[in-house]
Design a protein around this motif. Structure first.
Motif, PDB file in Angstrom:
ATOM      1  N   ASP A  66      12.398 -48.424  18.272  1.00 50.05           N
ATOM      2  CA  ASP A  66      12.185 -47.179  18.237  1.00 50.05           C
ATOM      3  C   ASP A  66      11.679 -46.494  19.453  1.00 50.05           C
ATOM      4  O   ASP A  66      11.101 -45.327  19.818  1.00 50.05           O
ATOM      5  N   VAL A  76      21.475 -48.032   9.122  1.00 49.60           N
ATOM      6  CA  VAL A  76      20.604 -46.851   9.126  1.00 49.60           C
ATOM      7  C   VAL A  76      19.356 -47.610   8.787  1.00 49.60           C
ATOM      8  O   VAL A  76      18.208 -47.243   9.361  1.00 49.60           O
ATOM      9  N   GLY A  80      16.878 -46.758  11.991  1.00 49.18           N
ATOM     10  CA  GLY A  80      16.124 -45.601  11.745  1.00 49.18           C
ATOM     11  C   GLY A  80      16.546 -44.262  11.797  1.00 49.18           C
ATOM     12  O   GLY A  80      17.673 -44.028  12.039  1.00 49.18           O
ATOM     13  N   GLU A  81      15.490 -43.391  12.238  1.00 54.02           N
ATOM     14  CA  GLU A  81      15.802 -42.009  11.977  1.00 54.02           C
ATOM     15  C   GLU A  81      16.101 -41.316  13.449  1.00 54.02           C
ATOM     16  O   GLU A  81      16.848 -40.314  13.683  1.00 54.02           O
ATOM     17  N   PHE A 309       8.256 -43.151  11.617  1.00 54.32           N
ATOM     18  CA  PHE A 309       9.042 -42.012  12.388  1.00 54.32           C
ATOM     19  C   PHE A 309       8.531 -40.681  12.826  1.00 54.32           C
ATOM     20  O   PHE A 309       8.395 -40.188  13.838  1.00 54.32           O
ATOM     21  N   ARG A 313       7.105 -39.500  16.149  1.00 53.16           N
ATOM     22  CA  ARG A 313       7.828 -38.274  16.851  1.00 53.16           C
ATOM     23  C   ARG A 313       6.938 -37.347  17.188  1.00 53.16           C
ATOM     24  O   ARG A 313       7.340 -36.429  18.369  1.00 53.16           O
ATOM     25  N   ALA A 358       8.878 -45.680   4.713  1.00 52.57           N
ATOM     26  CA  ALA A 358       9.321 -45.103   6.118  1.00 52.57           C
ATOM     27  C   ALA A 358       8.536 -45.642   7.000  1.00 52.57           C
ATOM     28  O   ALA A 358       8.123 -45.133   8.072  1.00 52.57           O
TER      29      ALA A 358
END
Length: 439
Positions: A66, A76, A80-81, A309, A313, A358
């Protein structure tokens, strides 16, 4: 030099039998350990590419997938996102929350072949900051402590400063180890972004505080003098010298100015980011300008077992992106980047597969690290992981190799020998190999 090869078996000190015989075997030819160590000390030193170093330590273990080693083509549950953004290097992409660093990838060495070799907090802090595996009977000195011993005080400033307390000390991470407490970092525990930011012992707000400090120092000096007369040992002498220098620094206007972020224009502080990490990076720049040799900037919260995430983020990655990119630009504009080594890494990597919360858990066979400045051949990606970011498949770089690279860039001979308090000879970096393609 004589090598007596007998294999790689290590004893409980972590010193290999081969290393032991390289030293002990010399006496057969009339060269004892004291003479050997003196010759080592007199040997030509590695030419320094950098005068100083800033280590950005992300405690908890940043996710390689990430950040700087994304896998956009993986399933996926692996990728990840986050999407990805192009960098200034052809075909190289970073995770999308890192757009500013992506535009400065040509100023970085992105080490995608980092193999952390551990997945446990605490021991990771020791290993990653020393290049030695944790040994309960022998705490090794961290990079900053070695630099402090080898370089000493410049301009009367502290040689080694740590910003923040995000280091796990349970297994002797980030300290002077067997070199002694006098080589521990001067710690700045408070948030430099706080309006009430105040550096302990440097912010003497009144003459009364100054007089109290002088009285405490006088009492301490009397005690140390008595202990030195009674014990007459090296540890007391070293501690006495350390206190004397520390008192001089505490009362120095130069040190007070270096730690004073209010001296910076508001637009500069804004560029770094009005948050803990951004202002810590700015403080690190001010300290190395003033003569500090090694600054460790610590940041916590990277142990993202849950809400990986969202944490990355909303908080972690934007601060790194803004703060580190500002540090690169600022040092370059001031003509300091080539002589300042910047290193970024954390405990280890994180699991390729996202867990049910998550989050991503600890991962010991793949991670990521960054180098910049220091006269390095930047604009390179070193090594690679497999398609699922599980393990290194090209140019593995171990923590020992990171250590060897840091010391080489700073001009510290990897084969420097030290004595532990009980007299054992210890080689600084016997196992690691510098990353030659970036030197």
């Amino acid at each position: 030099m004589l090598d007596l090869f007998t294999g790689r078996t290590s004893d409980c000190s972590g010193v290999s039998r081969r290393t032991f015989l390289r030293v002990g075997g010399l006496s057969v030819f009339g060269l004892g350990l004291p003479e050997y160590l003196r010759l080592r000390a007199a040997a030509p030193q590695t030419p320094a590419r950098a005068k100083r170093c800033i280590l950005l330590w992300m405690q908890g273990g940043p996710s390689h997938i990430d950040t700087f080693d994304p896998k956009p083509d993986a399933p996926v549950e692996i990728r990840g996102e986050f999407g990805t953004v192009p960098t200034t290097l052809p075909g190289v992409r970073y995770a999308e929350p890192l757009p500013m660093l992506a535009q400065r990838a040509h100023k970085l060495v992105t080490i995608r072949g980092h193999d952390p070799q551990n997945g446990s907090h605490g021991v990771a802090d020791h290993l990653m900051m020393t290049g030695h595996k944790f040994n309960p009977s022998l705490p090794f000195p961290c990079y900053g402590s070695v630099v402090a011993k080898e370089r000493g005080y410049v301009n009367g400033m502290l040689p080694f400063v740590q910003i923040g307390r995000y280091i796990d000390r349970r297994f002797n991470g980030g300290i002077g180890g067997f070199l002694g407490d006098q080589y521990n970092p001067f710690e700045v525990p408070d948030d430099p972004n706080s309006p009430a930011f105040r550096v302990r012992d440097l912010s003497l707000s009144s003459e009364a505080e100054r007089q109290r400090l002088d009285r405490r120092y006088s009492m301490l000096a009397d005690l140390e003098n008595y202990q030195r007369r009674v014990e007459r040992n090296e540890a007391v002498l070293a501690r006495d010298e350390f206190y004397a220098k520390a008192h001089g620094i505490i009362t120095s206007p130069l040190a007070k100015r270096a730690f004073d972020l209010t001296q910076e224009p508001a637009k500069v502080r804004d560029r770094y980011g009005r948050n803990y990490l951004g202002q810590a990076c700015l403080l690190a720049r001010r300290l190395i300008e003033a003569g500090v040799q090694f600054v460790t900037v610590t940041d916590g919260g990277w142990d993202t077992h849950t809400n990986n995430f969202r944490s990355l983020r909303e908080r972690l990655l934007p601060r790194v992106d803004q703060g580190m990119s500002a540090l690169l630009d600022d040092l370059e504009a001031r003509g300091l980047l080539d002589e300042t080594l910047i290193v970024w890494f954390g405990d280890f990597g994180r699991t390729p597969k996202v867990n049910p919360s998550a989050g991503r858990d600890h991962w010991s066979t793949a991670g990521v690290a960054l180098f910049a400045g220091g006269g390095l051949r930047v604009g390179q990606v070193v090594g690679a992981t497999n398609a699922l970011a599980e393990y290194v498949i090209d140019n593995p770089v171990t923590p020992q190799d990171l250590a060897a690279t840091i010391y080489t860039v700073l001009g510290i001979n990897l084969h420097t020998w030290y004595r532990t308090p009980d007299g054992r000879p210890i080689e600084l970096c016997p196992e690691g190999k510098p990353i030659r393609q970036i030197l």
